[in-house]
Design an enzyme around this catalytic site. Structure first.
Site, mmCIF file in Angstrom:
data_model
loop_
_atom_site.group_PDB
_atom_site.id
_atom_site.type_symbol
_atom_site.label_atom_id
_atom_site.label_comp_id
_atom_site.label_asym_id
_atom_site.label_seq_id
_atom_site.Cartn_x
_atom_site.Cartn_y
_atom_site.Cartn_z
ATOM 1 N N SER A 180 1.037 -1.401 0.007
ATOM 2 C CA SER A 180 0.202 0.191 0.229
ATOM 3 C C SER A 180 1.228 1.292 0.059
ATOM 4 O O SER A 180 1.495 1.767 0.960
ATOM 5 C CB SER A 180 -0.903 -0.498 1.753
ATOM 6 O OG SER A 180 -1.179 1.300 1.077
ATOM 7 N N HIS A 215 -1.443 -1.355 -4.499
ATOM 8 C CA HIS A 215 -2.629 -0.423 -3.212
ATOM 9 C C HIS A 215 -2.664 0.666 -3.034
ATOM 10 O O HIS A 215 -1.583 0.817 -2.417
ATOM 11 C CB HIS A 215 -2.616 -1.717 -2.458
ATOM 12 C CG HIS A 215 -4.052 -0.971 -1.746
ATOM 13 N ND1 HIS A 215 -4.555 -2.079 -2.083
ATOM 14 C CD2 HIS A 215 -4.803 0.324 -0.573
ATOM 15 C CE1 HIS A 215 -6.432 -1.201 -0.847
ATOM 16 N NE2 HIS A 215 -5.885 -0.545 -0.201
ATOM 17 N N ASP A 229 -4.737 3.767 -2.308
ATOM 18 C CA ASP A 229 -5.372 4.200 -1.300
ATOM 19 C C ASP A 229 -5.859 6.044 -1.648
ATOM 20 O O ASP A 229 -5.587 6.691 -1.651
ATOM 21 C CB ASP A 229 -5.234 5.017 -0.182
ATOM 22 C CG ASP A 229 -4.764 3.035 0.525
ATOM 23 O OD1 ASP A 229 -5.535 2.289 0.529
ATOM 24 O OD2 ASP A 229 -3.912 2.539 0.953
ATOM 25 N N MET A 242 -8.693 8.892 -0.262
ATOM 26 C CA MET A 242 -9.503 9.722 0.675
ATOM 27 C C MET A 242 -9.724 10.935 0.605
ATOM 28 O O MET A 242 -9.082 11.389 -0.243
ATOM 29 C CB MET A 242 -8.507 8.897 1.636
ATOM 30 C CG MET A 242 -8.247 8.106 2.236
ATOM 31 S SD MET A 242 -6.428 8.395 3.728
ATOM 32 C CE MET A 242 -6.312 6.346 3.795
ATOM 33 N N HIS A 290 -8.056 1.825 -4.348
ATOM 34 C CA HIS A 290 -9.064 1.683 -3.397
ATOM 35 C C HIS A 290 -10.053 2.579 -2.902
ATOM 36 O O HIS A 290 -9.037 3.962 -1.992
ATOM 37 C CB HIS A 290 -8.500 0.924 -1.497
ATOM 38 C CG HIS A 290 -9.094 1.034 -0.795
ATOM 39 N ND1 HIS A 290 -9.129 0.225 0.403
ATOM 40 C CD2 HIS A 290 -10.173 0.822 -0.466
ATOM 41 C CE1 HIS A 290 -9.413 0.477 1.178
ATOM 42 N NE2 HIS A 290 -10.994 0.822 0.948
ATOM 43 N N MET A 322 -11.494 5.474 -0.971
ATOM 44 C CA MET A 322 -11.896 5.849 0.308
ATOM 45 C C MET A 322 -13.014 7.778 0.149
ATOM 46 O O MET A 322 -13.328 8.104 0.761
ATOM 47 C CB MET A 322 -11.382 5.394 1.320
ATOM 48 C CG MET A 322 -10.501 4.115 1.775
ATOM 49 S SD MET A 322 -9.380 3.912 2.975
ATOM 50 C CE MET A 322 -8.932 3.997 1.360
ATOM 51 N N MET A 352 -11.963 -4.697 5.124
ATOM 52 C CA MET A 352 -11.106 -4.267 6.587
ATOM 53 C C MET A 352 -10.817 -4.271 7.577
ATOM 54 O O MET A 352 -11.549 -4.055 8.208
ATOM 55 C CB MET A 352 -11.838 -1.975 6.460
ATOM 56 C CG MET A 352 -11.426 -1.509 5.355
ATOM 57 S SD MET A 352 -9.926 -0.564 4.624
ATOM 58 C CE MET A 352 -8.782 -0.318 5.341
ATOM 59 N N GLY A 412 -8.583 5.038 6.526
ATOM 60 C CA GLY A 412 -7.774 6.467 6.456
ATOM 61 C C GLY A 412 -6.671 6.438 7.622
ATOM 62 O O GLY A 412 -6.467 7.826 6.466
ATOM 63 N N PHE A 413 -6.025 5.577 7.847
ATOM 64 C CA PHE A 413 -4.703 6.124 7.820
ATOM 65 C C PHE A 413 -3.559 4.728 8.035
ATOM 66 O O PHE A 413 -3.517 3.243 7.995
ATOM 67 C CB PHE A 413 -4.357 6.258 9.924
ATOM 68 C CG PHE A 413 -5.126 7.938 9.838
ATOM 69 C CD1 PHE A 413 -4.812 8.740 9.485
ATOM 70 C CD2 PHE A 413 -6.549 7.849 10.146
ATOM 71 C CE1 PHE A 413 -5.475 9.445 9.428
ATOM 72 C CE2 PHE A 413 -7.290 8.758 10.524
ATOM 73 C CZ PHE A 413 -7.527 10.219 10.185
ATOM 74 N N GLY A 414 -2.771 4.726 7.828
ATOM 75 C CA GLY A 414 -1.890 3.913 8.228
ATOM 76 C C GLY A 414 -1.634 3.456 9.243
ATOM 77 O O GLY A 414 -1.453 4.463 9.882
ATOM 78 N N GLY A 415 -0.730 2.062 9.371
ATOM 79 C CA GLY A 415 -0.026 1.556 10.842
ATOM 80 C C GLY A 415 -1.370 1.679 11.520
ATOM 81 O O GLY A 415 -0.402 1.951 12.575
ATOM 82 N N ASP A 473 -6.750 -5.671 4.736
ATOM 83 C CA ASP A 473 -6.544 -4.276 4.183
ATOM 84 C C ASP A 473 -6.337 -3.834 5.921
ATOM 85 O O ASP A 473 -7.030 -2.858 6.255
ATOM 86 C CB ASP A 473 -7.113 -3.410 3.549
ATOM 87 C CG ASP A 473 -6.793 -1.819 2.988
ATOM 88 O OD1 ASP A 473 -5.061 -2.252 3.637
ATOM 89 O OD2 ASP A 473 -7.226 -1.289 2.647
ATOM 90 N N GLY A 474 -5.355 -4.029 6.417
ATOM 91 C CA GLY A 474 -4.915 -2.977 7.951
ATOM 92 C C GLY A 474 -4.500 -4.021 8.477
ATOM 93 O O GLY A 474 -5.086 -4.954 9.181
ATOM 94 N N GLY A 475 -2.906 -2.862 8.732
ATOM 95 C CA GLY A 475 -2.369 -4.317 9.985
ATOM 96 C C GLY A 475 -2.279 -5.393 9.400
ATOM 97 O O GLY A 475 -1.790 -6.447 10.543
ATOM 98 N N GLY A 529 0.997 -2.215 4.252
ATOM 99 C CA GLY A 529 1.780 0.061 3.799
ATOM 100 C C GLY A 529 2.718 -0.544 4.773
ATOM 101 O O GLY A 529 3.691 -0.852 4.490
HETATM 102 C C1 DX5 Z 1 -6.489 2.427 5.099
HETATM 103 C C2 DX5 Z 1 -5.616 2.250 3.868
HETATM 104 C C3 DX5 Z 1 -4.824 1.032 4.349
HETATM 105 C C4 DX5 Z 1 -3.128 1.464 4.468
HETATM 106 C C5 DX5 Z 1 -2.742 0.362 5.457
HETATM 107 O O1 DX5 Z 1 -7.214 3.363 5.018
HETATM 108 O O2 DX5 Z 1 -7.315 1.759 3.212
HETATM 109 O O3 DX5 Z 1 -4.268 0.353 2.755
HETATM 110 O O4 DX5 Z 1 -2.243 1.429 3.917
HETATM 111 O O5 DX5 Z 1 -2.380 0.642 6.057
HETATM 112 P P1 DX5 Z 1 -1.592 -0.171 7.199
HETATM 113 O O6 DX5 Z 1 -0.775 -2.187 6.314
HETATM 114 O O7 DX5 Z 1 -0.026 0.012 7.060
HETATM 115 O O8 DX5 Z 1 -2.321 -0.619 8.223
HETATM 116 ZN ZN ZN Z 2 -6.606 0.816 1.136
#
Ligand code: DX5
Ligand code: ZN
Length: 216
Positions: free
Chosen positions: A8, A33, A35, A37, A66, A68, A137, A142-145, A175-177, A197
């Site tokens: 991502s 991937h 994102d 937003m 993706h 959002m 999800m 909304g956010f990575g990490g 997707d996510g974590g 990501g």
């Molecule tokens: C969050 C995104 C993800 C994000 C994942 O809203 O859709 O694609 O980049 O990031 P990680 O893998 O760091 O959780």
């Molecule tokens: Zn995503």
């Protein structure tokens, strides 16, 4: 089928985008991937068409976009033109989901629906045969990490059963974590595509991390 890995880009270094895309090209990653937003559907704003169009010219892997955003119908054609190979819209953002899915398919892109952590998978029963992919999800978008929400394991298993019973060929993406610890259990729960990501772009050796996720 062996599982796919989709880095991502949200967690990449945007000042070094060319090198980051080069790394993805050289790596064992299957998709990229991306994102999008809008600051309305999610409390964050990422990037849009000018960036996607540049990436399209240098990435050698399918672009997994993706969305959002609210009212995605307005922009599907433009995302396709900007290079999207797979387009995911959020269930929670679509009033006429069936129409939106067909709008995506009509552009020639693969059609996917994303579900927030609170949205049950059975809500997709009536459209599952028309989907190429479902994105589950495992964080609030909304956010990575962010921290992985482990409820997604049972959602993946339940969704896999719905897919099998319906005869659908939809793949499941999470997707996510996602990290090197939860990757194998996710695949065992029926997940086909791992999005990561922070785990990839935050690591000292991203290409090796991608290999690690492929080997899980
Ligand atoms: C969050 C995104 C993800 C994000 C994942 O809203 O859709 O694609 O980049 O990031 P990680 O893998 O760091 O959780
Ligand atoms: Zn995503």
């Amino acid at each position: 089928m062996a599982h796919l890995v989709a880095p991502s880009l949200l967690s990449a270094d945007f000042l070094r985008l060319e090198q980051e895309i080069g790394m993805v090209n050289r790596s064992e990653a299957d998709w990229l991937h991306l994102d999008i937003m809008d600051g309305v559907f999610v409390p964050n704003i990422s990037f849009g068409f000018p960036i996607l169009e540049k990436i399209k010219g240098s990435v050698q892997k399918p672009m997994d976009v993706h969305l959002m955003i609210v009212d995605p119908d307005r922009y599907i054609e433009r995302f396709r033109k900007a290079g999207a190979d797979i387009i995911s819209v959020h269930y929670e953002a679509c009033t006429h989901l069936h129409r939106t899915i067909h709008l995506i398919r009509g552009t020639g892109a693969k059609a996917a629906v994303a579900l927030n952590p609170h949205t049950p998978v059975h809500l997709l029963k009536d459209v599952i045969t028309e989907l190429d992919m479902v994105l589950l999800m495992s964080v609030n978008p909304g956010f990575g990490g962010q921290k992985f929400i482990s409820r997604v394991y049972s959602k993946a298993r339940e969704l896999k059963a719905i897919i099998r019973e319906s005869g659908s060929s939809a793949m499941i993406e999470v997707d996510g974590g996602v990290d090197l610890n939860n990757a194998r259990p996710l695949i065992d729960a029926g997940v086909d595509i791992l999005v990561a990501g922070n785990t990839i772009f935050g690591s000292a050796h991203p290409e090796e991390t991608i290999s690690g996720l492929k080997k899980c």
